[in-house]
Design a protein around this motif. Structure first.
Motif, PDB file in Angstrom:
ATOM      1  N   LEU A   1       0.828  -1.207   0.000  1.00 60.61           N
ATOM      2  CA  LEU A   1       0.000   0.000   0.000  1.00 60.61           C
ATOM      3  C   LEU A   1       0.860   1.254   0.000  1.00 60.61           C
ATOM      4  CD1 LEU A   1      -2.667   1.568   0.307  1.00 60.61           C
ATOM      5  CD2 LEU A   1      -2.483   1.189   2.780  1.00 60.61           C
ATOM      6  N   THR A   2       1.834   1.308   0.905  1.00 65.25           N
ATOM      7  CA  THR A   2       2.654   2.522   1.017  1.00 65.25           C
ATOM      8  C   THR A   2       3.561   2.696  -0.198  1.00 65.25           C
ATOM      9  OG1 THR A   2       4.233   1.255   2.371  1.00 65.25           O
ATOM     10  CG2 THR A   2       2.597   2.591   3.525  1.00 65.25           C
ATOM     11  N   ALA A   3       3.949   1.594  -0.832  1.00 56.62           N
ATOM     12  CA  ALA A   3       4.736   1.712  -2.059  1.00 56.62           C
ATOM     13  C   ALA A   3       3.933   2.402  -3.155  1.00 56.62           C
ATOM     14  CB  ALA A   3       5.193   0.330  -2.513  1.00 56.62           C
ATOM     15  N   GLN A   4       2.611   2.152  -3.164  1.00 58.00           N
ATOM     16  CA  GLN A   4       1.744   2.823  -4.127  1.00 58.00           C
ATOM     17  C   GLN A   4       1.588   4.304  -3.785  1.00 58.00           C
ATOM     18  OE1 GLN A   4      -2.032   0.709  -4.604  1.00 58.00           O
ATOM     19  NE2 GLN A   4      -0.998  -1.224  -4.182  1.00 58.00           N
ATOM     20  N   GLN A   5       1.672   4.634  -2.500  1.00 58.19           N
ATOM     21  CA  GLN A   5       1.480   6.018  -2.078  1.00 58.19           C
ATOM     22  C   GLN A   5       2.734   6.875  -2.229  1.00 58.19           C
ATOM     23  OE1 GLN A   5       0.055   4.845   1.902  1.00 58.19           O
ATOM     24  NE2 GLN A   5      -1.806   6.007   1.476  1.00 58.19           N
ATOM     25  N   LEU A   6       3.912   6.250  -2.235  1.00 55.41           N
ATOM     26  CA  LEU A   6       5.165   7.007  -2.233  1.00 55.41           C
ATOM     27  C   LEU A   6       5.291   7.985  -3.397  1.00 55.41           C
ATOM     28  CD1 LEU A   6       7.870   7.595  -0.908  1.00 55.41           C
ATOM     29  CD2 LEU A   6       8.839   5.644  -2.159  1.00 55.41           C
ATOM     30  N   PRO A   7       4.983   7.604  -4.644  1.00 62.81           N
ATOM     31  CA  PRO A   7       5.106   8.590  -5.735  1.00 62.81           C
ATOM     32  C   PRO A   7       4.234   9.823  -5.499  1.00 62.81           C
ATOM     33  CG  PRO A   7       4.899   6.371  -6.627  1.00 62.81           C
ATOM     34  CD  PRO A   7       4.608   6.262  -5.164  1.00 62.81           C
ATOM     35  N   GLN A   8       3.033   9.624  -4.952  1.00 62.89           N
ATOM     36  CA  GLN A   8       2.168  10.772  -4.710  1.00 62.89           C
ATOM     37  C   GLN A   8       2.677  11.604  -3.544  1.00 62.89           C
ATOM     38  OE1 GLN A   8      -0.431  11.265  -6.996  1.00 62.89           O
ATOM     39  NE2 GLN A   8      -0.224  13.317  -6.121  1.00 62.89           N
ATOM     40  N   LEU A   9       3.295  10.958  -2.563  1.00 65.19           N
ATOM     41  CA  LEU A   9       3.919  11.709  -1.471  1.00 65.19           C
ATOM     42  C   LEU A   9       5.003  12.634  -2.008  1.00 65.19           C
ATOM     43  CD1 LEU A   9       4.289   9.045   1.377  1.00 65.19           C
ATOM     44  CD2 LEU A   9       2.940  11.141   1.480  1.00 65.19           C
ATOM     45  N   ARG A  10       5.763  12.155  -2.961  1.00 69.30           N
ATOM     46  CA  ARG A  10       6.844  12.971  -3.520  1.00 69.30           C
ATOM     47  C   ARG A  10       6.270  14.147  -4.310  1.00 69.30           C
ATOM     48  NH1 ARG A  10      11.336   9.114  -6.125  1.00 69.30           N
ATOM     49  NH2 ARG A  10      12.460  11.094  -6.074  1.00 69.30           N
ATOM     50  N   ILE A  11       5.143  13.922  -5.004  1.00 68.44           N
ATOM     51  CA  ILE A  11       4.480  15.021  -5.720  1.00 68.44           C
ATOM     52  C   ILE A  11       3.974  16.068  -4.726  1.00 68.44           C
ATOM     53  CG2 ILE A  11       2.471  15.613  -7.128  1.00 68.44           C
ATOM     54  CD1 ILE A  11       2.816  12.890  -8.514  1.00 68.44           C
ATOM     55  N   THR A  12       3.395  15.601  -3.608  1.00 66.39           N
ATOM     56  CA  THR A  12       2.915  16.523  -2.570  1.00 66.39           C
ATOM     57  C   THR A  12       4.068  17.335  -2.002  1.00 66.39           C
ATOM     58  OG1 THR A  12       0.989  15.206  -1.962  1.00 66.39           O
ATOM     59  CG2 THR A  12       1.894  16.640  -0.256  1.00 66.39           C
ATOM     60  N   MET A  13       5.189  16.662  -1.743  1.00 66.80           N
ATOM     61  CA  MET A  13       6.374  17.363  -1.252  1.00 66.80           C
ATOM     62  C   MET A  13       6.793  18.466  -2.220  1.00 66.80           C
ATOM     63  SD  MET A  13       8.048  16.458   1.596  1.00 66.80           S
ATOM     64  CE  MET A  13       9.739  16.782   1.100  1.00 66.80           C
ATOM     65  N   ASP A  14       6.818  18.139  -3.494  1.00 68.29           N
ATOM     66  CA  ASP A  14       7.236  19.104  -4.506  1.00 68.29           C
ATOM     67  C   ASP A  14       6.259  20.274  -4.555  1.00 68.29           C
ATOM     68  OD1 ASP A  14       9.220  19.459  -6.823  1.00 68.29           O
ATOM     69  OD2 ASP A  14       7.285  19.754  -7.822  1.00 68.29           O
ATOM     70  N   ARG A  15       4.951  19.970  -4.501  1.00 66.28           N
ATOM     71  CA  ARG A  15       3.935  21.025  -4.531  1.00 66.28           C
ATOM     72  C   ARG A  15       4.083  21.953  -3.323  1.00 66.28           C
ATOM     73  NH1 ARG A  15      -0.490  18.044  -4.661  1.00 66.28           N
ATOM     74  NH2 ARG A  15      -0.790  18.201  -6.908  1.00 66.28           N
ATOM     75  N   ALA A  16       4.266  21.363  -2.145  1.00 68.52           N
ATOM     76  CA  ALA A  16       4.381  22.174  -0.933  1.00 68.52           C
ATOM     77  C   ALA A  16       5.660  23.005  -0.945  1.00 68.52           C
ATOM     78  CB  ALA A  16       4.341  21.270   0.297  1.00 68.52           C
ATOM     79  N   PHE A  17       6.750  22.402  -1.366  1.00 74.85           N
ATOM     80  CA  PHE A  17       8.045  23.092  -1.337  1.00 74.85           C
ATOM     81  C   PHE A  17       8.047  24.302  -2.267  1.00 74.85           C
ATOM     82  CE2 PHE A  17      12.455  23.735  -2.672  1.00 74.85           C
ATOM     83  CZ  PHE A  17      13.119  23.736  -1.445  1.00 74.85           C
ATOM     84  N   HIS A  18       7.477  24.138  -3.459  1.00 78.90           N
ATOM     85  CA  HIS A  18       7.530  25.222  -4.449  1.00 78.90           C
ATOM     86  C   HIS A  18       6.351  26.187  -4.329  1.00 78.90           C
ATOM     87  CE1 HIS A  18      10.282  22.257  -6.412  1.00 78.90           C
ATOM     88  NE2 HIS A  18      10.958  23.365  -6.649  1.00 78.90           N
ATOM     89  N   GLY A  19       5.255  25.758  -3.698  1.00 79.94           N
ATOM     90  CA  GLY A  19       4.084  26.626  -3.630  1.00 79.94           C
ATOM     91  C   GLY A  19       3.856  27.308  -2.304  1.00 79.94           C
ATOM     92  N   SER A  20       4.327  26.706  -1.214  1.00 83.47           N
ATOM     93  CA  SER A  20       4.046  27.236   0.109  1.00 83.47           C
ATOM     94  C   SER A  20       5.297  27.845   0.736  1.00 83.47           C
ATOM     95  CB  SER A  20       3.526  26.104   1.019  1.00 83.47           C
ATOM     96  OG  SER A  20       3.557  26.485   2.376  1.00 83.47           O
ATOM     97  N   PRO A  21       5.298  29.144   0.996  1.00 81.38           N
ATOM     98  CA  PRO A  21       6.456  29.754   1.658  1.00 81.38           C
ATOM     99  C   PRO A  21       6.770  29.088   2.994  1.00 81.38           C
ATOM    100  CG  PRO A  21       4.986  31.443   0.808  1.00 81.38           C
ATOM    101  CD  PRO A  21       4.273  30.142   0.650  1.00 81.38           C
TER     102      PRO A  21
END
Length: 433
Positions: free
Chosen positions: A22-42
């Motif tokens: 289950l978590t292996a399936q979630q990991l790619p989306q976690l990385r996308i969330t990280m990228d979104r937060a890092f570049h979008g949220s001060p």
């Protein structure tokens, strides 16, 4: 977009869940969330930079578990929109917490966030058996609070009829319930009890055609569940959520009543030791930490909910592919330390469940007298039960279950207050002048 359908494949009881898959399936989306937060949220750009972390550093779940937590205080410090991760023109709505203990939390939503939340809420209703022919009475508050509008969106997404009564006005609630033949009631368990007892008092239970109750926003025990179900002749379900993470509808009880299914295609869940922050394995009780997987307006990374629960290690008999968390025992900030013992209000619910003659309603009163802390548990007895016997049995069960000697006072049924919102059960007077 159609509401995703749940599988009808029935799994054997206590079949282990393959969390690694289950978590292996979630990991790619976690990385996308990280990228979104890092570049979008001060906020997150500063937080992660200070920690020496960039999104590309997160290659495994072990890497992810080393990220700093996000807390409600962080959200308050960022008031009003310091954690927003999209341009303002993409925000279509805001919601807010009550702010009763400090600055409120403002949560921005994009149109996708609103749509995703409606899908989750419709999935919740589908899980408990709500159909398109149902008439759903929505009693939680509307406006900045997430509950009323969130439930309404889910009902409409499913295609059922919404009766948006909103909070309070019990006369109107019962009038709508009887005249429109409401079949599903949504609200707090406290208000569910008030409506059930008021309908009994007025002699109109026979006119009520409810079949399902969906209750959330506060923890509630099996005695309260049994009382509501018995009076109204319904099946009740516990729904979970919090304003910071969409709102209600991120997890729900199912007809098997083994736990609450968490929508892991939208959320990544961890259970941590609330003292050390260490991640605990499935099956161990601790604090729920959530990371949003697709949220745009205000993605949250490792958000400490303060809710005490367990990530259950087995599949549910209902056949749902979604794992479960146990019903919430309490919050870390609701924990009471008395006579060297940590107590959660949910433990009192458990004691009442096993105490003959005890009703669902109770109060915990804490005082400091004679240079030491004192605890009084005030318990409602069911009608036609001896108060002294209920007090004695409850006192004995508290000692054997929780491990403390408490003063217990049983009071007649109906003596403790009922609420149209949440019932206040803990009164800490130890630090009052």
């Amino acid at each position: 977009m159609a509401v995703p359908q749940l599988t009808n494949t029935v799994s054997p009881e206590h079949t282990p869940i393959d969390f690694s898959s289950l978590t292996a399936q979630q990991l790619p989306q976690l990385r996308i969330t990280m990228d979104r937060a890092f570049h979008g949220s001060p906020f997150y750009r500063q937080r992660l930079t200070e920690a020496g972390i960039t999104p590309s550093d997160i290659r495994t779940l072990a890497d992810f578990s080393r990220l700093p937590f996000t807390t409600k205080q962080d959200l308050r410090d960022g008031y009003p929109l310091g954690l927003m991760a999209v341009p303002e023109e993409e925000v279509v709505r805001i919601h807010s917490s009550s702010g009763t203990t400090g600055k409120p939390v403002i949560v921005p939503y994009t149109q996708k966030d609103v749509d995703d939340w409606a899908i989750m809420m419709a999935r919740c209703l589908e899980t408990v058996g709500v159909k398109r022919r149902d008439r759903v009475q929505v009693t939680p508050g509307y406006g900045l609070w997430t509950a009323g509008i969130g439930f309404q969106a889910g009902v409409e997404k499913l295609g059922a009829m919404t009766i948006p009564t909103g909070p309070g006005n019990t006369d109107k609630q019962l009038e709508m319930m009887t005249d429109l033949q409401t079949s599903v009631l949504i609200g707090t368990s406290s208000y569910g009890l008030l409506l059930a007892e008021e309908a009994e008092r007025r002699g109109i239970l026979e006119q009520i055609k409810l079949r399902i109750g969906v209750f959330g926003s506060e923890r509630w025990g099996d005695k309260l569940r049994h009382r509501i179900e018995t009076l109204l002749g319904i099946e009740t379900f516990d729904i979970y959520g919090l304003t910071e993470i969409y709102g209600p509808g991120i997890a729900i009880d199912c007809p098997e009543h083994q736990g609450m299914h968490l929508w892991t295609d939208y959320l990544y869940a961890e259970i941590i030791d609330p003292e050390t922050g260490a991640v605990l394995p499935p099956g161990q009780e601790g604090e729920l930490v959530l990371t949003t997987l697709v949220k745009e307006g205000m993605p949250l990374i490792r958000y400490r909910t303060r809710d005490i629960t367990t990530l259950l290690p087995h599949q549910c008999r209902c056949g749902s592919p979604y794992p479960m968390i146990a019903r919430v025992l309490g919050r870390t900030d609701d924990m009471i330390k008395i006579k060297g013992v940590n107590i959660y209000p949910g433990q009192i619910d458990h004691v009442l469940r096993h105490t003959a003659g005890a009703s669902s309603e109770y109060q915990i009163i804490l005082e400091h007298r004679d240079n030491k802390d004192q605890i009084l548990i005030r318990v409602e007895a069911n009608a036609h039960h001896d108060l002294e016997t209920v007090s004695k049995n409850c006192r004995k069960n508290i000692k054997s279950t929780i491990g403390i000697l408490a003063d217990v006072e049983a009071v007649p049924h109906g003596s403790l207050p009922r609420s149209e919102k949440k019932t206040k059960r803990v009164f800490d007077r130890r630090y009052e002048d």
